[in-house]
Design a protein around this motif. Structure first.
Motif, mmCIF file in Angstrom:
data_model
loop_
_atom_site.group_PDB
_atom_site.id
_atom_site.type_symbol
_atom_site.label_atom_id
_atom_site.label_comp_id
_atom_site.label_asym_id
_atom_site.label_seq_id
_atom_site.Cartn_x
_atom_site.Cartn_y
_atom_site.Cartn_z
ATOM 1 N N THR A 179 3.352 0.684 1.195
ATOM 2 C CA THR A 179 3.010 1.355 -0.274
ATOM 3 C C THR A 179 1.400 1.343 -0.592
ATOM 4 O OG1 THR A 179 3.540 -0.852 -1.352
ATOM 5 C CG2 THR A 179 5.160 0.763 -1.328
ATOM 6 N N ILE A 193 8.218 2.922 1.297
ATOM 7 C CA ILE A 193 9.401 1.914 0.902
ATOM 8 C C ILE A 193 8.967 0.459 1.057
ATOM 9 C CG2 ILE A 193 11.396 3.707 1.378
ATOM 10 C CD1 ILE A 193 11.640 2.290 4.145
ATOM 11 N N GLY A 194 7.898 0.331 1.707
ATOM 12 C CA GLY A 194 7.373 -1.012 1.846
ATOM 13 C C GLY A 194 7.365 -1.168 3.236
ATOM 14 N N SER A 195 6.245 -2.150 3.715
ATOM 15 C CA SER A 195 6.178 -2.213 5.301
ATOM 16 C C SER A 195 7.422 -2.798 5.978
ATOM 17 C CB SER A 195 5.017 -3.155 5.604
ATOM 18 O OG SER A 195 4.072 -2.746 4.782
ATOM 19 N N GLY A 196 8.033 -3.682 5.323
ATOM 20 C CA GLY A 196 9.309 -4.359 5.954
ATOM 21 C C GLY A 196 10.167 -3.165 6.364
ATOM 22 N N ILE A 231 9.153 -0.778 9.151
ATOM 23 C CA ILE A 231 8.983 -1.414 10.382
ATOM 24 C C ILE A 231 10.851 -1.184 11.012
ATOM 25 C CG2 ILE A 231 9.328 -3.284 11.839
ATOM 26 C CD1 ILE A 231 6.719 -4.311 9.736
ATOM 27 N N ARG A 232 11.503 -1.760 10.013
ATOM 28 C CA ARG A 232 13.130 -1.414 10.348
ATOM 29 C C ARG A 232 13.409 -0.057 10.729
ATOM 30 N NH1 ARG A 232 13.449 -5.581 6.631
ATOM 31 N NH2 ARG A 232 14.017 -4.290 4.735
ATOM 32 N N ARG A 290 12.284 0.817 14.137
ATOM 33 C CA ARG A 290 12.835 0.211 15.088
ATOM 34 C C ARG A 290 14.584 0.826 15.155
ATOM 35 N NH1 ARG A 290 13.361 -6.207 13.951
ATOM 36 N NH2 ARG A 290 15.614 -5.678 13.353
ATOM 37 N N SER A 331 4.533 -11.756 -7.089
ATOM 38 C CA SER A 331 6.022 -12.291 -6.680
ATOM 39 C C SER A 331 6.670 -11.447 -5.512
ATOM 40 C CB SER A 331 6.563 -12.195 -8.013
ATOM 41 O OG SER A 331 7.129 -10.917 -8.537
ATOM 42 N N ASP A 332 6.398 -10.127 -5.559
ATOM 43 C CA ASP A 332 7.140 -9.434 -4.518
ATOM 44 C C ASP A 332 6.369 -9.771 -3.276
ATOM 45 O OD1 ASP A 332 4.742 -8.470 -6.081
ATOM 46 O OD2 ASP A 332 5.350 -6.341 -5.206
ATOM 47 N N GLY A 333 7.214 -9.480 -2.189
ATOM 48 C CA GLY A 333 6.321 -9.571 -0.663
ATOM 49 C C GLY A 333 5.230 -8.495 -0.728
ATOM 50 N N LYS A 353 3.793 -12.534 3.777
ATOM 51 C CA LYS A 353 4.092 -11.654 2.654
ATOM 52 C C LYS A 353 4.384 -12.309 1.345
ATOM 53 C CE LYS A 353 3.996 -7.652 5.607
ATOM 54 N NZ LYS A 353 5.041 -6.647 6.219
ATOM 55 N N SER A 354 5.394 -13.021 1.542
ATOM 56 C CA SER A 354 5.894 -13.901 0.393
ATOM 57 C C SER A 354 5.733 -15.344 0.923
ATOM 58 C CB SER A 354 7.731 -13.871 0.277
ATOM 59 O OG SER A 354 7.859 -12.364 -0.094
ATOM 60 N N LYS A 359 5.076 -9.049 -10.663
ATOM 61 C CA LYS A 359 5.399 -8.068 -9.625
ATOM 62 C C LYS A 359 4.281 -6.940 -9.484
ATOM 63 C CE LYS A 359 9.587 -5.314 -8.567
ATOM 64 N NZ LYS A 359 9.891 -5.496 -7.087
#
Lengths: 294, 343
Positions: free
Chosen positions: B30, B56-59, B62-63, B66, B156-158, B184-185, B195
């Motif tokens: 983001t 939608i966020g790095s995580g 990446i998913r 994949r 607080s958010d990753g 990240k967290s 947040k």
């Protein structure tokens, strides 16, 4: 005429059955996926996942006790704060002013509160409740975090009042007029009638309303995240920052890149699911036991 | 008639996605979203190739890469060797711009303060708890520091912001590395979490004596005070687009999976980092046609060249000359079914 009706009857029946089974299937499927997603962390941590006090994504240590405590404390506290208000609100518009302008305004307003998106409550909490708590903390010589368990509980209590009060309103309305009038005819005051007749008669419905509100407080995410302080430590007082199960998921899910981290978050979701189920079950038991006159 | 049109509309909704064959899809971080949406829009204007980027966020990015549901991913933190092993074929990190993390605070009158690595670690470990601590006073002799309690505010958010900041702390403090680490967290030893950048900034504005970290862009846009931070050379550096670009003007590894924190550059700001677009080295892994693979390579090339001029106006730091060279090399190494795309 007759065959047609029986056709529509069957169709109706099929629709009802279909709807019910479909819904059941969705619940089962979501449980299954939560379970499957949390297998990795279930295997790795076992029971320590619930009893563990450290939640550290950097070193892959995951124990959700601080969040479980945070969730229970905020929901119980918010329930305690909300009960007097929701009870009096329900009785006010269910017994005292059953119709007329005042009750209409109050009912509309309370329904309106139920419809406000929780993120707006969160903002309001940040701008209104947080400074109030801060002033209090400065007075007591505490660190003026403003956010924390108490702030979240107060905000939650306001959010859940409409849920229990509207249910209480409906059930106290169901108290037979004959009973109330019989009460008055014996010379009882309004207070006595409410205490001795209305509340006992509607007890199970009142408890159902409170349980509904509890469920709402238990799973509330956005508003709580914004004011609870999001600390992974077990809260030591109602002024200390904490965290809830739902808000940890909301906070960390999008950026959880490690499989074990993701799995641990899903396991929190699984426990939320199970606890909500258990609370509903307990609620039903209480309702059955407390139904006064059957 | 009504039914037919309803079915048609539904069909359109569900299939409309695939109508545009020339479209590239990506998902992820983001933090660079405003930069990417500007660059991708300009790319569309020049080439007619639409890019659909979901922040939608790095995580998630990446998913999705994949799972091969997107053409490219995007991340604020580079993938570890362990994470890279989970991909069925090698993944390349293309840096696109750099961002920085600034330390912002709420003190009476908001004076300009200076911070050293030791003091930052001390504050965020919960060891330095008062603003008039001698360790802070020593580096800020001209500032009248009040005897207030320090309230630490963190994300607080990753987030990639937390990753960069904790990566810095891990490098400069052994105690931090041992007790908290990078991620990240985190399991924060002290303070409260909020947040997003707006959440952290909001709490800092409300709590007297607080300190926290936000993205450079956010601090600039909201005119927040930012501490000068001492870098490896002992210079106190003001966070700015220029000092962030400087931070990456150092020898860089070929795969560009590099952290810029605690940079060797004498004028570089020490808490900064790249953000990357992620693609498979062999694009046929997740892309079916050669034309589409070529479009993606064109997009990457555009982003690190023409696209760079959109960085500064949006408060992102453009790539340094040495970073750009390395990125070019990486783009040239991309293949489709084993054949290089760029000559």
């Amino acid at each position: 005429m007759k065959p047609e009706r029986s056709f529509s009857d069957t169709l109706f029946k099929i629709l009802l059955w279909g709807g019910a089974i479909f819904f059941l299937a969705i619940v089962m499927i979501s449980f299954f996926f939560l379970f499957k997603g949390s297998l990795l962390s279930l295997k790795k941590f076992g029971i320590h996942f619930i009893t563990g006090t450290i939640w550290d994504p950097a070193t892959d240590k995951f124990g959700m006790l601080p969040f479980l405590i945070g969730t229970l404390v905020t929901s119980v506290l918010s329930l305690l704060i909300s009960i007097p208000f929701s009870l009096s609100l329900g009785i006010f518009s269910g017994v005292f002013y059953t119709n007329g302008k005042i009750s209409e305004i109050i009912n509309t307003l309370s329904d309106l509160i139920a419809g406000i998106p929780s993120v707006i409550f969160g903002f309001w909490g940040l701008l209104f409740i947080v400074p109030l708590i801060q002033k209090m903390e400065i007075k007591f010589g505490l660190i003026p975090y403003g956010t924390g368990i108490l702030t979240a509980s107060i905000l939650l209590s306001i959010m859940i009042i409409p849920y229990s009060s509207s249910m209480i309103r409906e059930v106290v309305r169901l108290v037979p007029v004959e009973l109330i009038e019989a009460g008055y005819s014996t010379g009882a005051t309004r207070y006595e009638v409410i205490k001795k007749i209305v509340i006992p008669y509607a007890r199970s419905g009142i408890i159902a309303g409170i349980m509904l509100a509890f469920g709402r407080a238990f799973g509330e995410t956005m508003a709580v995240t914004m004011v609870i302080g999001n600390s992974n430590q077990i809260p030591t007082s109602i002024f200390s920052p904490g965290n809830t199960m739902a808000s940890v998921i909301a906070n960390e899910f999008t950026e959880a890149t490690k499989d074990i981290h993701l799995s641990a978050l899903i396991q929190i979701g699984l426990w939320l699911f199970i606890f909500t189920f258990i609370f509903n079950l307990i609620g039903q038991l209480i309702i059955e036991k407390t139904s006064a006159w059957k | 008639m009504k039914k037919i049109s309803l079915i048609l509309t539904l069909l359109l909704i569900f299939t409309g996605y695939n109508l545009n064959a020339g479209e590239l899809t990506g998902a992820g971080a983001t933090f660079p979203y405003p930069f990417y949406s500007k660059v991708f829009y300009e790319f569309y204007r020049q080439t007619g190739i639409r890019v659909n980027y979901q922040a939608i966020g790095s995580g998630g990015g990446i998913r999705q890469l994949r799972a091969k549901t997107v053409d490219f991913g995007a991340s604020d933190a580079f993938l570890s060797n362990e994470e890279l092993k989970k991909f069925e074929s090698p993944v390349v990190h293309i840096p696109t711009c750099a961002g920085a993390v600034v330390l912002t605070y709420n003190l009476p009158g908001n004076p300009q303060i200076k911070l050293t690595p030791e003091v930052i670690a001390g504050i965020f470990l919960g060891k330095i708890t008062k603003w008039n601590d001698t360790r802070i006073k020593k580096i800020n002799p001209d500032v009248n520091l009040p005897p207030m309690k320090i309230v630490v505010v963190h994300r607080s958010d990753g987030s990639g912001t937390t990753f960069i900041f904790s990566d810095y702390l891990t490098k400069i403090s052994k105690e931090w590395a041992k007790k908290v680490g990078r991620g990240k967290s985190l399991n924060w030893p002290t303070g409260i979490g909020a947040k997003g950048n707006p959440g952290v900034a909001g709490l800092i504005r409300q709590i007297p004596g607080s300190i926290g970290y936000v993205e450079l862009i956010y601090a600039i846009q909201n005119h927040m005070p930012a501490a000068l931070i001492q870098n490896k050379h002992g210079n106190f550096i003001k966070p700015s687009i220029k000092s962030v670009t400087m931070a990456s003007n150092v020898p860089l590894p070929d795969d560009m999976r590099v952290s810029l924190t605690n940079t060797d550059a004498p004028d570089g700001y020490p808490i900064s980092g790249f953000t990357w677009l992620l693609v498979y080295r062999d694009l046929s892994t997740n892309i079916k046609t050669k034309e589409k693979a070529q479009s993606l390579v064109k997009l990457l090339w555009f982003t690190i060249h023409e696209g760079q001029k959109y960085a500064t106006p949006l408060h992102y730091a453009p790539l340094s000359p040495s970073a750009k060279l390395k990125a070019e090399k990486l783009i040239r190494s991309l293949t489709f079914k084993g054949v290089k795309i760029l000559k």
